[in-house]
Design an enzyme around this catalytic site. Structure first.
Site, PDB file in Angstrom:
ATOM      1  N   TYR A 161       0.710  -1.291   0.078  1.00 17.44           N
ATOM      2  CA  TYR A 161       0.029   0.030   0.074  1.00 17.44           C
ATOM      3  C   TYR A 161       0.949   1.248  -0.096  1.00 17.44           C
ATOM      4  CZ  TYR A 161      -3.876   3.064   0.952  1.00 17.44           C
ATOM      5  OH  TYR A 161      -4.643   3.911   0.892  1.00 17.44           O
ATOM      6  N   PHE A 218      -5.692   9.194  -3.676  1.00 17.74           N
ATOM      7  CA  PHE A 218      -4.438   8.791  -4.232  1.00 17.74           C
ATOM      8  C   PHE A 218      -4.176   7.582  -3.312  1.00 17.74           C
ATOM      9  CE2 PHE A 218      -0.237   7.707  -4.383  1.00 17.74           C
ATOM     10  CZ  PHE A 218       0.355   8.002  -5.733  1.00 17.74           C
ATOM     11  N   GLU A 219      -4.084   6.451  -4.033  1.00 13.10           N
ATOM     12  CA  GLU A 219      -3.336   5.226  -3.453  1.00 13.10           C
ATOM     13  C   GLU A 219      -2.780   4.484  -4.628  1.00 13.10           C
ATOM     14  OE1 GLU A 219      -6.431   3.726  -0.905  1.00 13.10           O
ATOM     15  OE2 GLU A 219      -7.645   2.867  -2.700  1.00 13.10           O
ATOM     16  N   ILE A 220      -2.036   3.753  -4.278  1.00  9.87           N
ATOM     17  CA  ILE A 220      -1.379   2.575  -5.202  1.00  9.87           C
ATOM     18  C   ILE A 220      -1.349   1.568  -4.319  1.00  9.87           C
ATOM     19  CG2 ILE A 220       0.466   1.779  -6.661  1.00  9.87           C
ATOM     20  CD1 ILE A 220       1.333   4.676  -7.045  1.00  9.87           C
TER      21      ILE A 220
END
Length: 553
Positions: A161, A218-220
């Protein structure tokens, strides 16, 4: 808020992790050769009315990163995407795009509650074909060029994460979330990770939640982690509690708490290299070697160690931002014009004020300018007006079927590129564009291919006007230099509208508020106005068929 520090001192090189529960901020990542890609995609949850905001985001993602990597995009909606939306979006990237409708079963009413599941479940469902996803939103800004692949960094370094900003959550929306989470921790202690990040989300060893969360716009993330036993068990536990409806639990605190409890801290990563702005918050790196690739202001960085006053302002902005979107923006974004309900809007404003006061903010109008509004009347006027008509489903230009003398219009322009205009073709495509318009440049190669494929039948004519929306000085030399540099893309006839005649006599009457704007004419009669999407392609195909039929007769 006294959360465990994120160690984001943007004024000097960040130290290595020296104690438990401190996120490792590494030095800027070196470029890697583009020899491989991860099994990954960009994902956007978006409505049909957000087409322009989605275009803006995709253009920036392409310019900053994806033009070199071509990762696919997945767009998700709870109603079918309109053809108008697809036509707006497709020219933004050469990467594969999927427009998904969330299956009915993922919106059906669970037997223990009379409302739909959280959007969290939608994302996990949609990610099944991919190992990683990057969440993107309409109307955000990416301010730094990326010469590395964040997906591969996640893959190669076993990160699950990643985030760019952390903020306080609005506690009024999640009053029982931590108690339900505590029950989960007691019931499933074996699912909690060793060396986890509990100290980031709790200042007292887990007795309470300090409201810190990762800004999930926003997250990857590694989608496989969200499908494993621990995460699915946690989500199921929360879902059964009903708080997604009764308290409006959002995906940001849920994802943040899950990552903090279920992952070792070295599997959570802070991408400080990714300059990001989502009104009103910024992440902007300050190191000189990173700033050379950015155009953001590091002094506005939400992640820098704030003063008590700055911290309170950030919390207040986060609260007002969340309340505005939850109570006003989302419920009313499809209720413009004939669907407008004035009384219901002001009930929502009262609810907005009440919840702001409950959070200790007695003057939300002092914060609303951060969202671009000076008064509640401003919000009402903008919301009631709705998006421009040309971006709504079913829009058709009033110029259709009108006659335009193309030769006369172009006679007032100056030829700057391509072959000399002859005017013998029966089908013309006027392409209104500007050098500063990324989508215009993206569309040029396909228009060039079209002109060459149908040479003698179709004339594609570019009409450049750098001041298409406001008067600007025209520079023929700059345009000639630009076209020389982009000669492989712009292989069709180009004029400069240096007297603004084409703009004033044609573009300003077509009703389309954007560029590239294509106007398709058959025998000088307008048959299509809009973007270079599927609608244009169909209109051109119909025009070619009509011309062929004329010849047969």
């Amino acid at each position: 808020m006294n959360a465990a520090p994120l160690k984001n001192d943007n004024k000097k090189a960040a130290p290595k992790r020296d104690r438990k529960n401190t996120f490792l901020i590494q030095k800027p990542l070196p470029p890697k050769p583009l020899t491989r890609r991860a099994n990954a995609a960009f994902v956007m949850l978006v409505r049909n009315s957000d087409g322009q905001g989605a275009r803006s985001t995709i253009r920036q993602v392409e310019d900053r990163f994806n033009r070199n990597f071509q990762y696919p995009y997945v767009f998700l909606n709870d109603v079918p995407f309109t053809e108008e939306f697809k036509e707006l979006i497709r020219p933004m990237s050469k990467a594969n795009m999927t427009f998904g409708l969330v299956p009915t079963e993922h919106w059906s009413y669970p037997e223990w509650i009379s409302i739909t599941k959280a959007k969290e479940a939608r994302e996990a469902m949609a990610m099944l074909p991919f190992d990683y996803y990057w969440r993107i939103e309409p109307d955000v800004e990416y301010s730094c060029d990326l010469d590395f692949d964040p997906f591969l960094y996640m893959q190669d370094n076993n990160k699950k994460y990643a985030f760019t900003m952390s903020l306080p959550e609005y506690m009024e929306t999640i009053p029982s979330l931590w108690n339900v989470t505590r029950d989960f921790m007691d019931m499933y202690p074996h699912l909690l990770a060793k060396n986890n990040a509990l100290d980031f989300i709790s200042d007292d060893g887990g007795k309470s939640y300090n409201t810190c969360h990762f800004w999930s716009n926003f997250e990857i993330a590694d989608a496989r982690w969200m499908r494993d036993e621990a995460y699915q068990q946690y989500f199921s536990h929360l879902d059964q509690a009903g708080g997604f409806f009764y308290e409006r639990w959002g995906d940001a605190p849920v994802h943040s708490i899950a990552a903090a409890l279920l992952l070792p801290i070295d599997q959570i990563h802070f991408f400080k290299e990714i300059g990001y702005f989502h009104a009103p918050f910024h992440n902007c790196p300050a190191e000189l070697e990173l700033q050379a690739k950015c155009h953001c202001d590091p002094n506005r960085n939400i992640n820098m160690s704030p003063s008590a006053e700055d911290n309170q302002q950030a919390q207040d902005q986060a609260v007002i931002h969340r309340l505005y979107y939850d109570i006003i923006h989302v419920p009313f974004q499809d209720k413009y014009e004939d669907n407008w309900d004035e009384a219901l809007f002001w009930v929502a404003i009262d609810d907005f004020k009440t919840k702001a006061a409950q959070a200790g903010i007695n003057d939300p109008l002092a914060i609303l300018p951060k969202l671009g509004y000076k008064s509640y009347e401003d919000i009402r006027d903008v919301t009631k007006e709705g998006p421009p008509k040309c971006y709504r489903e079913g829009w058709k230009s009033e110029m259709l079927s009108q006659t335009v003398d193309v030769a006369a219009v172009l006679d007032r322009c100056e030829l700057v590129g391509g072959r000399k205009f002859e005017g013998g073709e029966k089908i013309f495509v006027l392409d209104f564009w500007a050098r500063w318009c990324g989508p215009c440049i993206e569309a040029a190669p396909e228009l060039s291919n079209l002109a060459e494929k149908h040479a003698g039948q179709v004339a594609v004519v570019g009409v450049n006007n750098e001041g298409i929306f406001e008067d600007k000085e025209h520079d023929v030399e700059k345009l000639e230099g630009f076209l020389e540099e982009k000669k492989n893309a712009f292989r069709y006839t180009c004029f400069i509208d240096n007297q603004n005649h084409a703009r004033d006599s044609v573009y300003n009457h077509c009703g389309y508020q954007g560029i590239p704007c294509l106007i398709l004419l058959v025998n000088n009669i307008v048959s299509y106005v809009g973007s270079p999407g599927e609608g244009f392609k169909q209109a051109l195909s119909n025009s070619l068929d009509a011309i062929a039929l004329e010849k047969e007769e």
